[in-house]
Design a protein around this motif. Structure first.
Motif, PDB file in Angstrom:
ATOM      1  N   ARG A   1     -49.301   7.682   2.391  1.00 30.39           N
ATOM      2  CA  ARG A   1     -47.915   8.011   2.718  1.00 30.39           C
ATOM      3  C   ARG A   1     -47.090   7.999   1.441  1.00 30.39           C
ATOM      4  NH1 ARG A   1     -44.320   3.985   2.044  1.00 30.39           N
ATOM      5  NH2 ARG A   1     -44.785   1.799   2.507  1.00 30.39           N
ATOM      6  N   PRO A   2     -45.880   8.587   1.463  1.00 30.39           N
ATOM      7  CA  PRO A   2     -45.010   8.523   0.285  1.00 30.39           C
ATOM      8  C   PRO A   2     -44.433   7.131   0.096  1.00 30.39           C
ATOM      9  CG  PRO A   2     -43.864   9.584   2.096  1.00 30.39           C
ATOM     10  CD  PRO A   2     -45.276   9.368   2.550  1.00 30.39           C
ATOM     11  N   ASN A   3     -44.097   6.801  -1.136  1.00 28.23           N
ATOM     12  CA  ASN A   3     -43.480   5.510  -1.411  1.00 28.23           C
ATOM     13  C   ASN A   3     -42.283   5.681  -2.355  1.00 28.23           C
ATOM     14  OD1 ASN A   3     -43.506   2.683  -0.838  1.00 28.23           O
ATOM     15  ND2 ASN A   3     -44.221   2.301  -2.933  1.00 28.23           N
ATOM     16  N   GLU A   4     -42.441   5.425  -3.622  1.00 22.38           N
ATOM     17  CA  GLU A   4     -41.338   5.535  -4.578  1.00 22.38           C
ATOM     18  C   GLU A   4     -41.022   7.001  -4.858  1.00 22.38           C
ATOM     19  OE1 GLU A   4     -38.309   4.298  -6.530  1.00 22.38           O
ATOM     20  OE2 GLU A   4     -39.748   2.677  -6.153  1.00 22.38           O
ATOM     21  N   ALA A   5     -39.762   7.301  -5.162  1.00 28.55           N
ATOM     22  CA  ALA A   5     -39.371   8.657  -5.540  1.00 28.55           C
ATOM     23  C   ALA A   5     -38.035   8.623  -6.257  1.00 28.55           C
ATOM     24  CB  ALA A   5     -39.284   9.571  -4.310  1.00 28.55           C
TER      25      ALA A   5
ATOM     26  N   GLY B   1     -34.462  17.565 -13.585  1.00 29.00           N
ATOM     27  CA  GLY B   1     -34.174  18.171 -12.290  1.00 29.00           C
ATOM     28  C   GLY B   1     -35.364  18.305 -11.372  1.00 29.00           C
ATOM     29  N   SER B   2     -36.540  17.837 -11.788  1.00 30.60           N
ATOM     30  CA  SER B   2     -37.708  17.793 -10.906  1.00 30.60           C
ATOM     31  C   SER B   2     -37.690  16.480 -10.135  1.00 30.60           C
ATOM     32  CB  SER B   2     -39.002  17.901 -11.719  1.00 30.60           C
ATOM     33  OG  SER B   2     -39.163  16.762 -12.565  1.00 30.60           O
ATOM     34  N   VAL B   3     -38.544  16.378  -9.117  1.00 33.08           N
ATOM     35  CA  VAL B   3     -38.697  15.118  -8.401  1.00 33.08           C
ATOM     36  C   VAL B   3     -40.068  14.553  -8.710  1.00 33.08           C
ATOM     37  CG1 VAL B   3     -39.549  16.198  -6.254  1.00 33.08           C
ATOM     38  CG2 VAL B   3     -38.483  13.941  -6.173  1.00 33.08           C
ATOM     39  N   TRP B   4     -40.117  13.271  -8.971  1.00 33.32           N
ATOM     40  CA  TRP B   4     -41.374  12.535  -9.112  1.00 33.32           C
ATOM     41  C   TRP B   4     -41.491  11.627  -7.896  1.00 33.32           C
ATOM     42  CZ3 TRP B   4     -42.417  10.494 -14.758  1.00 33.32           C
ATOM     43  CH2 TRP B   4     -42.259  11.555 -15.672  1.00 33.32           C
ATOM     44  N   PHE B   5     -42.691  11.551  -7.331  1.00 37.02           N
ATOM     45  CA  PHE B   5     -42.878  10.650  -6.188  1.00 37.02           C
ATOM     46  C   PHE B   5     -44.276  10.067  -6.225  1.00 37.02           C
ATOM     47  CE2 PHE B   5     -44.227  14.797  -4.621  1.00 37.02           C
ATOM     48  CZ  PHE B   5     -45.334  14.536  -3.842  1.00 37.02           C
ATOM     49  N   SER B   6     -44.406   8.905  -5.581  1.00 35.45           N
ATOM     50  CA  SER B   6     -45.707   8.233  -5.532  1.00 35.45           C
ATOM     51  C   SER B   6     -46.258   8.250  -4.120  1.00 35.45           C
ATOM     52  CB  SER B   6     -45.595   6.788  -6.035  1.00 35.45           C
ATOM     53  OG  SER B   6     -44.914   5.969  -5.097  1.00 35.45           O
ATOM     54  N   THR B   7     -47.569   8.064  -4.028  1.00 39.05           N
ATOM     55  CA  THR B   7     -48.261   7.943  -2.753  1.00 39.05           C
ATOM     56  C   THR B   7     -49.020   6.620  -2.737  1.00 39.05           C
ATOM     57  OG1 THR B   7     -50.291   9.028  -3.512  1.00 39.05           O
ATOM     58  CG2 THR B   7     -48.532  10.441  -2.657  1.00 39.05           C
TER      59      THR B   7
ATOM     60  N   THR C   1     -40.952   1.340  -8.445  1.00 40.90           N
ATOM     61  CA  THR C   1     -40.037   1.435  -9.590  1.00 40.90           C
ATOM     62  C   THR C   1     -40.248   2.754 -10.322  1.00 40.90           C
ATOM     63  OG1 THR C   1     -39.684  -0.935 -10.003  1.00 40.90           O
ATOM     64  CG2 THR C   1     -39.507   0.499 -11.901  1.00 40.90           C
ATOM     65  N   LEU C   2     -39.174   3.495 -10.501  1.00 39.37           N
ATOM     66  CA  LEU C   2     -39.219   4.713 -11.307  1.00 39.37           C
ATOM     67  C   LEU C   2     -37.850   4.916 -11.933  1.00 39.37           C
ATOM     68  CD1 LEU C   2     -40.698   7.190 -12.336  1.00 39.37           C
ATOM     69  CD2 LEU C   2     -40.103   8.361 -10.205  1.00 39.37           C
TER      70      LEU C   2
ATOM     71  N   SER D   1     -39.688   8.330   2.734  1.00 39.89           N
ATOM     72  CA  SER D   1     -39.508   7.205   1.814  1.00 39.89           C
ATOM     73  C   SER D   1     -38.304   7.356   0.907  1.00 39.89           C
ATOM     74  CB  SER D   1     -40.768   7.025   0.953  1.00 39.89           C
ATOM     75  OG  SER D   1     -40.893   8.071   0.005  1.00 39.89           O
ATOM     76  N   ALA D   2     -37.658   8.528   0.907  1.00 39.07           N
ATOM     77  CA  ALA D   2     -36.509   8.711   0.019  1.00 39.07           C
ATOM     78  C   ALA D   2     -35.681   9.904   0.462  1.00 39.07           C
ATOM     79  CB  ALA D   2     -36.972   8.922  -1.422  1.00 39.07           C
ATOM     80  N   ALA D   3     -34.356   9.783   0.314  1.00 41.63           N
ATOM     81  CA  ALA D   3     -33.415  10.889   0.472  1.00 41.63           C
ATOM     82  C   ALA D   3     -32.644  10.983  -0.841  1.00 41.63           C
ATOM     83  CB  ALA D   3     -32.476  10.640   1.650  1.00 41.63           C
TER      84      ALA D   3
END
Length: 290
Positions: A105-109, A115-121, A155-156, A63-65
């Motif tokens: 599955r993953p969605n927003e990120a 410097g951390s990554v936040w992501f949604s499922t 949205t993030l 869902s994101a690169a």
């Protein structure tokens, strides 16, 4: 005023995504990176290199690169977990496993300012509130869950000392402290039931441009301490805009992803990557710290 905001539309290339998402401007290479979640592809566009487009096919849902502090190595948020992707060799290795089951599955990120990554499922069927928000940083064994009971988290962005996000199908805006999402510090605002707010970009002055899935437009909000203030909408030539990001050398070009998924009679532009010139200015995406 509307006619002076989104100017000089360009429809980029011939590729039409089933589910284009998560555009990110790579300032080091002056290129735009986005994904097609359904077709499991990373796409990349170089506007200053004769409009070159490259496509890499992945062996998993992604869902994101996202950008890292290592040039040409991107953080992939995938259905198998977080992966580090070497763009030139097209190889990847795992940083952590997927924290949930195959029902999500993953969605927003996005990469946070620290410097951390936040992501949604989200539920793979998009019908049930199975999703959540996670944070992962180098050194963590597994992602840390921050929030659950989400339908389609989208949205993030970070602005004004806060993180802002949306649940598309719950029709709700959220605000949390910039460092972590917690229930006691969460603030919420309802959106109209006929608004399906997808991904967003934010300007340096706090104007949020939100892609309205199924609405063929962007909606503009002013982010402040009290509530997201609705300003106006801007029509688009795609029915399902999915997200947007600022890019270009001055970060004044707005790139918009879109999707053909679910459309019975998609138009010639549905699924395209769009670019507009704007009077707004965005800022560099944060880098994940390896």
């Amino acid at each position: 005023m509307k006619s002076t905001v989104l100017q000089n539309l360009s429809v980029i290339g011939d590729y039409r995504a089933e589910l284009g998402e998560t555009p990110v401007w790579c300032f080091r290479s002056e290129s735009l990176i986005w994904v097609d979640i359904v077709r499991q592809r990373i796409l990349r566009y170089w506007p200053y290199q004769e409009d070159r487009v490259e496509i890499h096919t992945l062996p998993f849902t992604c869902s994101a690169a996202l950008l890292t502090d290592r040039p040409e190595h991107f953080l992939l948020v995938t259905g198998e977990g977080i992966r580090l992707y070497d763009y030139h060799s097209m190889t990847h290795y795992p940083l952590c496993d997927w924290p949930e089951t195959a029902a999500t599955r993953p969605n927003e990120a996005a990469v946070a300012p620290d410097g951390s990554v936040w992501f949604s499922t989200m539920d793979v069927t998009a019908k049930n509130a199975l999703g959540g928000w996670y944070r992962f940083a180098t050194g963590d064994v597994q992602p840390v869950k921050m929030l659950g009971d989400q339908h389609v988290p989208n949205t993030l962005v970070w602005h004004g000392g806060h993180a802002w996000f949306i649940d598309t199908c719950a029709h709700c805006f959220y605000q949390s402290p910039a460092s972590l999402i917690t229930h006691p510090t969460l603030r919420t605002w309802p959106l109209p039931d006929d608004v399906f707010a997808d991904g967003s970009a934010v300007t340096r002055t706090g104007i949020l441009l939100n892609a309205r899935w199924g609405g063929a437009c962007l909606a503009a909000y002013l982010l402040n301490e009290y509530a997201p203030q609705f300003l106006t909408t801007f029509p688009l030539p795609v029915m399902q805009p999915s997200s947007c990001a600022f890019g270009g050398r001055n970060f004044q070009d707005l790139y918009i992803t879109s999707a053909r998924d679910g459309l019975r009679t998609p138009s010639a532009t549905d699924g395209a990557l769009l670019r507009y010139e704007t009077p707004y200015a965005g800022q560099r995406a944060s880098l994940f710290t390896l």
